[in-house]
Design an enzyme around this catalytic site. Structure first.
Site, PDB file in Angstrom:
ATOM      1  N   ARG A   1      22.849  15.090  33.782  1.00 19.86           N
ATOM      2  CA  ARG A   1      22.500  16.320  34.493  1.00 19.86           C
ATOM      3  C   ARG A   1      21.349  17.061  33.810  1.00 19.86           C
ATOM      4  O   ARG A   1      20.362  17.434  34.453  1.00 19.86           O
ATOM      5  CB  ARG A   1      23.718  17.250  34.595  1.00 19.86           C
ATOM      6  CG  ARG A   1      24.854  16.768  35.452  1.00 19.86           C
ATOM      7  CD  ARG A   1      24.431  16.361  36.852  1.00 19.86           C
ATOM      8  NE  ARG A   1      23.691  17.402  37.548  1.00 19.86           N
ATOM      9  CZ  ARG A   1      22.873  17.190  38.582  1.00 19.86           C
ATOM     10  NH1 ARG A   1      22.654  15.964  39.014  1.00 19.86           N
ATOM     11  NH2 ARG A   1      22.262  18.195  39.166  1.00 19.86           N
ATOM     12  N   ILE A   2      21.437  17.286  32.505  1.00 18.93           N
ATOM     13  CA  ILE A   2      20.396  18.046  31.827  1.00 18.93           C
ATOM     14  C   ILE A   2      19.136  17.215  31.655  1.00 18.93           C
ATOM     15  O   ILE A   2      18.017  17.704  31.879  1.00 18.93           O
ATOM     16  CB  ILE A   2      20.897  18.572  30.465  1.00 18.93           C
ATOM     17  CG1 ILE A   2      22.046  19.575  30.688  1.00 18.93           C
ATOM     18  CG2 ILE A   2      19.765  19.261  29.705  1.00 18.93           C
ATOM     19  CD1 ILE A   2      21.689  20.774  31.561  1.00 18.93           C
TER      20      ILE A   2
ATOM     21  N   SER B   1      20.520  19.733  23.154  1.00 21.61           N
ATOM     22  CA  SER B   1      20.853  20.499  24.356  1.00 21.61           C
ATOM     23  C   SER B   1      22.217  21.175  24.279  1.00 21.61           C
ATOM     24  O   SER B   1      22.835  21.440  25.317  1.00 21.61           O
ATOM     25  CB  SER B   1      20.809  19.578  25.580  1.00 21.61           C
ATOM     26  OG  SER B   1      21.829  18.590  25.491  1.00 21.61           O
TER      27      SER B   1
ATOM     28  N   SER C   1      23.108  27.091  24.266  1.00 16.84           N
ATOM     29  CA  SER C   1      23.802  26.633  25.473  1.00 16.84           C
ATOM     30  C   SER C   1      23.388  27.522  26.634  1.00 16.84           C
ATOM     31  O   SER C   1      22.781  28.580  26.444  1.00 16.84           O
ATOM     32  CB  SER C   1      25.323  26.710  25.281  1.00 16.84           C
ATOM     33  OG  SER C   1      25.733  28.077  25.193  1.00 16.84           O
ATOM     34  N   CYS C   2      23.737  27.105  27.838  1.00 15.43           N
ATOM     35  CA  CYS C   2      23.399  27.921  29.004  1.00 15.43           C
ATOM     36  C   CYS C   2      24.069  29.282  28.934  1.00 15.43           C
ATOM     37  O   CYS C   2      23.451  30.310  29.259  1.00 15.43           O
ATOM     38  CB  CYS C   2      23.782  27.185  30.281  1.00 15.43           C
ATOM     39  SG  CYS C   2      25.533  26.736  30.418  1.00 15.43           S
TER      40      CYS C   2
ATOM     41  N   THR D   1      36.226  27.501  25.007  1.00 18.39           N
ATOM     42  CA  THR D   1      34.804  27.815  24.924  1.00 18.39           C
ATOM     43  C   THR D   1      34.449  28.275  23.514  1.00 18.39           C
ATOM     44  O   THR D   1      35.237  28.951  22.863  1.00 18.39           O
ATOM     45  CB  THR D   1      34.407  28.910  25.940  1.00 18.39           C
ATOM     46  OG1 THR D   1      33.030  29.253  25.752  1.00 18.39           O
ATOM     47  CG2 THR D   1      35.247  30.180  25.757  1.00 18.39           C
TER      48      THR D   1
END
Length: 371
Positions: free
Chosen positions: A23-24, A135, A168-169, A228
């Site tokens: 995906r990334i 990433s 991270s996003c 998380t």
């Protein structure tokens, strides 16, 4: 710099290789293709992905989330031709088996997510990669030389660093907001609940898929609480908030776009209008990273949005002057892919100015050798 060198390291586009074309990885390549600003400064010259070439070409061309690729994609001998550029492709599963020493490139973008420790990332350097941009945040701060949230701490980049994380996003979305609140009003404590779209570590139907029993449940039928590391990521970037941030996350059954519900205790009185003015001012100062909206949006409206964070002004609430609640949106794929490219470009500004690019084989020789 030798006078007969045809192109200086500082003047040529940064030559990047992508490890992990999921995906990334695919979003990074597509973001580069769709962004004139990045396309002038960066060039993908190699991809390493265990999947077969036909599947890679197909998934580059057709994407359920971001649509059809805006250019021709076809298989060629030893690689892919994407928008007219020949890119050699290899299929190594381990860093030591990659073609890195035979390639002429400046920076590896590690987008597989499979390498999170210092030792596993060092394996890429040992195999011939000059530098690695990761990433994800790494398992700990010690696993990388530096963690960068673009627009917040780019000044921490150094030419001599070898392993850098683009965070991270969620960290890229939360840090600019919390930093503004801390600087303008002071933060006594914050709690963040991430509402994140499904990810590939979840099954479509119930199955023996994960040690976390919640993640054995169907991703498309349930809201699933997950662990998380967002609080630790925020504290890494904002150490002044250490001990004052907590977070939890739930996965929601949508393909893309996520949100953070932020509850924060402030040190000074404020109002929804004053808070919205702070974020609107920030959006005017950094329109490439921060956006604000007063429209009645749903999450799908932010698909393919390149901002790190979009503050939903209509959802700002304040209780008793100092207890505030905010809703912030972000495209967890597209926004983060752009931040990967931003960090790569910012880092290049350090190391390209410091030294010439390493000499190695040409792209054409890599293609001819079937790399």
């Amino acid at each position: 710099m030798p006078a007969d060198r045809p192109e200086s390291a500082a003047s040529r586009p940064l030559r990047i290789a992508i490890n992990g074309y999921g995906r990334i990885g695919r979003c990074v390549l597509r973001a580069l293709a769709e962004s004139p600003r990045h396309r002038r400064a960066l060039s993908v010259v190699a991809i390493n992905e265990p999947a077969d070439l036909a599947s890679m070409a197909y998934l580059t061309r057709f994407d359920s989330t971001h649509g059809i690729f805006p250019g021709e994609v076809r298989e060629i001998d030893g690689g892919l031709e994407i928008a007219g550029q020949a890119i050699p492709v290899s299929h190594a599963r381990e860093p030591a088996d990659g073609p890195w020493r035979r390639l002429d490139f400046d920076l590896l973008l590690e987008c597989s997510g499979a390498f999170a420790t210092r030792a596993s990332l060092q394996a890429f350097l040992d195999a011939g990669c000059p530098r690695v941009l990761v990433s994800h945040p790494g398992r700990s701060a010690a696993d990388v030389d530096c963690t960068i949230v673009h627009g917040f701490n780019d000044a921490d980049l150094r030419a001599g660093q070898r392993i850098v994380s683009a965070a991270s996003c969620t960290t890229n979305a939360a840090v600019p907001v919390l930093d503004l609140l801390e600087r303008r009003l002071g933060v006594d404590g914050a709690f963040l609940t991430t509402l994140h779209s499904v990810m590939n570590d979840q099954p479509m139907i119930d199955g023996y898929h994960h040690a976390d029993l919640r993640r054995t449940r169907s991703a498309m039928q349930s809201i699933v609480p997950v662990s998380t590391g967002l609080a630790q990521g925020i504290e890494r970037m904002l150490p002044g908030l250490a001990g004052r941030v907590q977070a939890k996350a739930v996965r929601v059954p949508i393909l893309n776009v996520s949100a953070i519900d932020l509850a924060v205790n402030l040190r000074r009185d404020t109002s929804p209008e004053a808070l919205n003015a702070i974020f609107s001012e920030a959006a005017r100062a950094r329109p490439d990273l921060i956006a604000c909206t007063g429209q009645p949006h749903a999450s799908v409206d932010f698909n393919h949005d390149p901002h790190s964070v979009i503050v939903d002004l209509g959802q700002t609430r304040v209780n008793q002057g100092r207890f505030a609640n905010l809703l912030i949106w972000f495209d967890n794929e597209w926004g983060f892919a752009h931040r990967m490219l931003d960090v790569a470009q910012a880092w290049a500004g350090r190391f390209q100015a410091a030294a010439p690019a390493p000499e190695s084989a040409s792209l054409s020789s890599s293609l001819s050798s079937g790399v």
